[in-house]
Design a protein around this motif. Structure first.
Motif, PDB file in Angstrom:
ATOM      1  N   ARG A  35       0.911  -1.177  -0.003  1.00 19.03           N
ATOM      2  CA  ARG A  35      -0.047  -0.042  -0.001  1.00 19.03           C
ATOM      3  C   ARG A  35       0.800   1.348   0.062  1.00 19.03           C
ATOM      4  NH1 ARG A  35      -5.257   0.263   1.700  1.00 19.03           N
ATOM      5  NH2 ARG A  35      -4.770   2.310   2.964  1.00 19.03           N
ATOM      6  N   SER A  36       2.192   1.149   0.753  1.00 24.63           N
ATOM      7  CA  SER A  36       2.774   2.581   0.671  1.00 24.63           C
ATOM      8  C   SER A  36       3.426   2.813  -0.626  1.00 24.63           C
ATOM      9  CB  SER A  36       3.983   2.067   1.617  1.00 24.63           C
ATOM     10  OG  SER A  36       5.167   0.970   1.178  1.00 24.63           O
ATOM     11  N   TYR A  37       3.414   1.760  -1.582  1.00 25.57           N
ATOM     12  CA  TYR A  37       3.866   1.813  -3.000  1.00 25.57           C
ATOM     13  C   TYR A  37       2.822   2.465  -3.954  1.00 25.57           C
ATOM     14  CZ  TYR A  37       8.609   0.148  -1.974  1.00 25.57           C
ATOM     15  OH  TYR A  37       9.886  -0.032  -1.747  1.00 25.57           O
ATOM     16  N   VAL A  38       1.664   2.255  -3.752  1.00 25.87           N
ATOM     17  CA  VAL A  38       0.479   2.170  -4.849  1.00 25.87           C
ATOM     18  C   VAL A  38      -0.668   3.274  -4.358  1.00 25.87           C
ATOM     19  CG1 VAL A  38       0.951   0.078  -5.538  1.00 25.87           C
ATOM     20  CG2 VAL A  38      -0.573   0.415  -3.878  1.00 25.87           C
ATOM     21  N   VAL A  39      -0.642   3.660  -3.182  1.00 24.47           N
ATOM     22  CA  VAL A  39      -1.721   4.464  -2.667  1.00 24.47           C
ATOM     23  C   VAL A  39      -1.139   5.595  -1.863  1.00 24.47           C
ATOM     24  CG1 VAL A  39      -3.513   2.891  -2.810  1.00 24.47           C
ATOM     25  CG2 VAL A  39      -2.350   3.007  -0.869  1.00 24.47           C
ATOM     26  N   LYS A  61      -4.030   0.173 -18.834  1.00 28.75           N
ATOM     27  CA  LYS A  61      -3.216   0.931 -20.039  1.00 28.75           C
ATOM     28  C   LYS A  61      -1.851   0.653 -20.159  1.00 28.75           C
ATOM     29  CE  LYS A  61      -2.315   5.035 -20.414  1.00 28.75           C
ATOM     30  NZ  LYS A  61      -2.454   6.749 -20.312  1.00 28.75           N
ATOM     31  N   HIS A  62      -1.242   0.970 -18.994  1.00 26.80           N
ATOM     32  CA  HIS A  62       0.215   0.760 -18.963  1.00 26.80           C
ATOM     33  C   HIS A  62       0.786  -0.956 -19.034  1.00 26.80           C
ATOM     34  CE1 HIS A  62       2.001   4.613 -18.061  1.00 26.80           C
ATOM     35  NE2 HIS A  62       0.923   4.969 -17.615  1.00 26.80           N
ATOM     36  N   PHE A  63      -0.182  -1.709 -18.809  1.00 24.54           N
ATOM     37  CA  PHE A  63       0.002  -2.973 -18.928  1.00 24.54           C
ATOM     38  C   PHE A  63      -0.270  -3.457 -20.324  1.00 24.54           C
ATOM     39  CE2 PHE A  63      -1.677  -7.303 -19.539  1.00 24.54           C
ATOM     40  CZ  PHE A  63      -0.900  -8.138 -18.616  1.00 24.54           C
ATOM     41  N   ASP A 186       2.465  13.159  -3.441  1.00 24.59           N
ATOM     42  CA  ASP A 186       2.311  11.888  -3.055  1.00 24.59           C
ATOM     43  C   ASP A 186       1.129  11.260  -4.198  1.00 24.59           C
ATOM     44  OD1 ASP A 186       2.406   9.670  -1.340  1.00 24.59           O
ATOM     45  OD2 ASP A 186       0.768  10.407   0.012  1.00 24.59           O
ATOM     46  N   VAL A 187       0.288  12.154  -4.521  1.00 31.17           N
ATOM     47  CA  VAL A 187      -0.507  11.215  -5.437  1.00 31.17           C
ATOM     48  C   VAL A 187       0.256  11.073  -6.650  1.00 31.17           C
ATOM     49  CG1 VAL A 187      -2.822  11.864  -6.708  1.00 31.17           C
ATOM     50  CG2 VAL A 187      -2.700  12.333  -4.382  1.00 31.17           C
ATOM     51  N   THR A 188       0.956  11.896  -7.115  1.00 32.10           N
ATOM     52  CA  THR A 188       1.665  11.990  -8.532  1.00 32.10           C
ATOM     53  C   THR A 188       2.619  10.960  -8.531  1.00 32.10           C
ATOM     54  OG1 THR A 188       1.547  14.474  -8.696  1.00 32.10           O
ATOM     55  CG2 THR A 188       3.197  13.222 -10.198  1.00 32.10           C
ATOM     56  N   ALA A 189       3.433  10.622  -7.308  1.00 33.39           N
ATOM     57  CA  ALA A 189       4.367   9.458  -7.067  1.00 33.39           C
ATOM     58  C   ALA A 189       3.676   8.304  -7.266  1.00 33.39           C
ATOM     59  CB  ALA A 189       5.119   9.841  -5.739  1.00 33.39           C
ATOM     60  N   VAL A 194       2.295   2.891 -10.071  1.00 28.04           N
ATOM     61  CA  VAL A 194       1.273   2.161 -10.277  1.00 28.04           C
ATOM     62  C   VAL A 194       1.534   1.698 -11.864  1.00 28.04           C
ATOM     63  CG1 VAL A 194      -1.231   1.855 -10.892  1.00 28.04           C
ATOM     64  CG2 VAL A 194      -0.486   2.706  -8.704  1.00 28.04           C
ATOM     65  N   GLY A 195       1.887   2.910 -12.502  1.00 28.91           N
ATOM     66  CA  GLY A 195       2.022   2.776 -13.895  1.00 28.91           C
ATOM     67  C   GLY A 195       3.255   1.828 -14.410  1.00 28.91           C
ATOM     68  N   ASN A 196       4.209   1.922 -13.718  1.00 29.46           N
ATOM     69  CA  ASN A 196       5.594   1.421 -13.828  1.00 29.46           C
ATOM     70  C   ASN A 196       5.369   0.043 -13.355  1.00 29.46           C
ATOM     71  OD1 ASN A 196       6.813   3.574 -14.822  1.00 29.46           O
ATOM     72  ND2 ASN A 196       7.574   4.369 -12.729  1.00 29.46           N
ATOM     73  N   ILE A 197       4.634  -0.593 -12.300  1.00 31.59           N
ATOM     74  CA  ILE A 197       4.472  -1.629 -11.947  1.00 31.59           C
ATOM     75  C   ILE A 197       3.690  -2.610 -13.037  1.00 31.59           C
ATOM     76  CG2 ILE A 197       3.186  -3.055 -10.293  1.00 31.59           C
ATOM     77  CD1 ILE A 197       3.942  -1.173  -8.001  1.00 31.59           C
ATOM     78  N   ALA A 198       2.654  -1.830 -13.626  1.00 34.41           N
ATOM     79  CA  ALA A 198       1.701  -2.464 -14.364  1.00 34.41           C
ATOM     80  C   ALA A 198       2.453  -2.493 -15.746  1.00 34.41           C
ATOM     81  CB  ALA A 198       0.658  -1.459 -14.960  1.00 34.41           C
TER      82      ALA A 198
END
Length: 421
Positions: A35-39, A61-63, A186-189, A194-198
């Protein structure tokens, strides 16, 4: 001491009970770490409700984008000669540098669009993703014509870099719409994470699929459809509080038809996302040149007294089938908003009198049959003036109650102004 006491207590338990308590504890820690990485911190109270659907579609989309990247890169390398040894290493390097350089030039040239990224944020964001797909398609075309690698790769890179500029330029306003406090960073990061993980997940899956040598066309078609659909839903899920032309049209039409301004959610949901700038479909022109709005000086002088107290003039050109809102040089933000509202009211009167439903050129020709002469325009324009005088403040009040920001409109008027001596 507290931490040591807890550890001693756990170690004093029998082994079975110790493991039973340790496993949920470890799972909870992994969940908190994820959660600390995605929200953002404080989720869900720190963001608006539209954050979750936006991030869901963004991840998809990124996936699909990451998956397509494997096939396009593989195709480019093969076409340039790395796989088939059809070119010297020096020629390969030069071709690769040239196609990257062409992309950077395209990125710089498109950056001049500037303020348009604020006016039509969703429309340009989706158009940018379509350009990314077009670029990927052109890159795959190099497999069929490797001798045309350089021109095709350059064209593809220009399209993809223009799409990248659009994505970067529209990113901050979108994330700003989600942030409830001073947590845009924080929201941007988290959104980028999320985009990079996908993207990595899509890349990994695509690498495994590519080992089986699937049909390039069929695979690209499937991934491309997923990418475009996810991109459309991603943009559509964003709820913005400002009124650009598309959302303003939805709000005014709702007010004229029902007497109520549409809510933020419905206004954004009904906003037209796919639009082509080169198609002049809009029946309302805001801030036009004098010669476009009036056929002669007589038509201007006939309606001018109706707008002596206003900072604008609204008219209808029956030969073009459009309503024109000319702005005077003293016009401020609120005057521009009122001029746009008045133009829609006049259009509503003309459509009602002609029975028209659409705003295309054919409908414009139908309007011209019902409003054949300039003198006949004075009556509907005078009626629209009375309606605007009585209802504009009501429209503004209702829009504010629904959450629309009326102090900052993004209606993008033309630069032409009427000067009075």
């Amino acid at each position: 001491m507290a931490g040591g006491g807890i550890m001693l207590l756990i170690m004093s338990l029998p082994e079975g009970r110790r493991m039973a308590r340790f496993v949920p504890f470890a799972c909870k820690r992994r969940k908190l770490l994820l959660r600390s990485y995605v929200v953002p911190e404080g989720f869900p109270d720190s963001v608006t409700p539209s954050y979750v659907p936006y991030m869901t579609w963004r991840a998809l989309k990124h996936f699909f984008g990451g998956a397509m990247g494997v096939f396009t890169t593989q195709t480019l390398l093969s076409s340039v000669g790395v796989a088939r040894n059809k070119a010297t290493p020096g020629a390969i390097a030069i071709n690769w540098i040239l196609k990257d350089g062409a992309g950077r030039v395209g990125k710089m040239l498109f950056a001049r669009q500037g303020k348009k990224f604020d006016y039509d944020l969703k429309q340009l964001r989706f158009a940018g993703d379509l350009l990314m797909e077009l670029g990927a398609g052109v890159e795959l075309a190099t497999a069929a014509a490797p001798h045309l690698f350089l021109p095709l790769a350059c064209a593809a890179n220009v399209a993809k870099n223009v799409g990248a500029v659009t994505s970067t330029s529209t990113r901050t306003p979108i994330y700003k719409a989600f942030a409830k406090g001073e947590n845009i960073g924080d929201v941007t990061a988290k959104g980028e994470c999320v985009g990079n993980i996908a993207d990595l997940l899509g890349t990994g899956l695509s690498i495994m699929i590519s080992k089986r040598n699937p049909s390039l066309v069929a695979t690209f078609g499937l991934l491309s459809c997923g990418y475009v659909f996810s991109s459309y839903q991603e943009v559509r899920s964003v709820v913005l509080h400002t009124l650009n032309r598309a959302r303003f049209n939805v709000a005014v039409e709702s007010f004229l038809k029902t007497g109520r301004v549409t809510s933020l959610q419905k206004g954004n949901l009904n906003e037209r996302i796919l639009s082509f700038p080169w198609l002049k479909e809009c029946p309302v022109v805001l801030g036009p040149r004098f010669k476009d709005a009036f056929q002669d000086a007589g038509s201007y002088l006939a309606i001018k007294p109706l707008f002596d107290r206003e900072k604008y003039i609204v008219t209808y050109n029956h030969t073009k089938g459009k309503v024109y809102a000319l702005l005077k040089d003293q016009a401020k933000s609120d005057d521009i908003l009122k001029a746009a509202f008045h133009a829609h009211v006049l259009l509503h009167f003309i459509r009602s009198s002609s029975g028209g439903k659409n705003s295309s050129r054919k409908q414009g020709d139908a309007f011209s049959n019902s409003v054949p002469a300039t003198t006949n325009l004075e009556a509907p324009i005078a009626a629209s003036c009375k309606m605007v005088s009585a209802s504009f403040e009501i429209f503004k009040s209702q829009a504010s109650e629904q959450g629309w920001v009326m102090a900052e409109s993004l209606l993008n008027p033309g630069r032409a102004r009427l000067c009075h001596r």
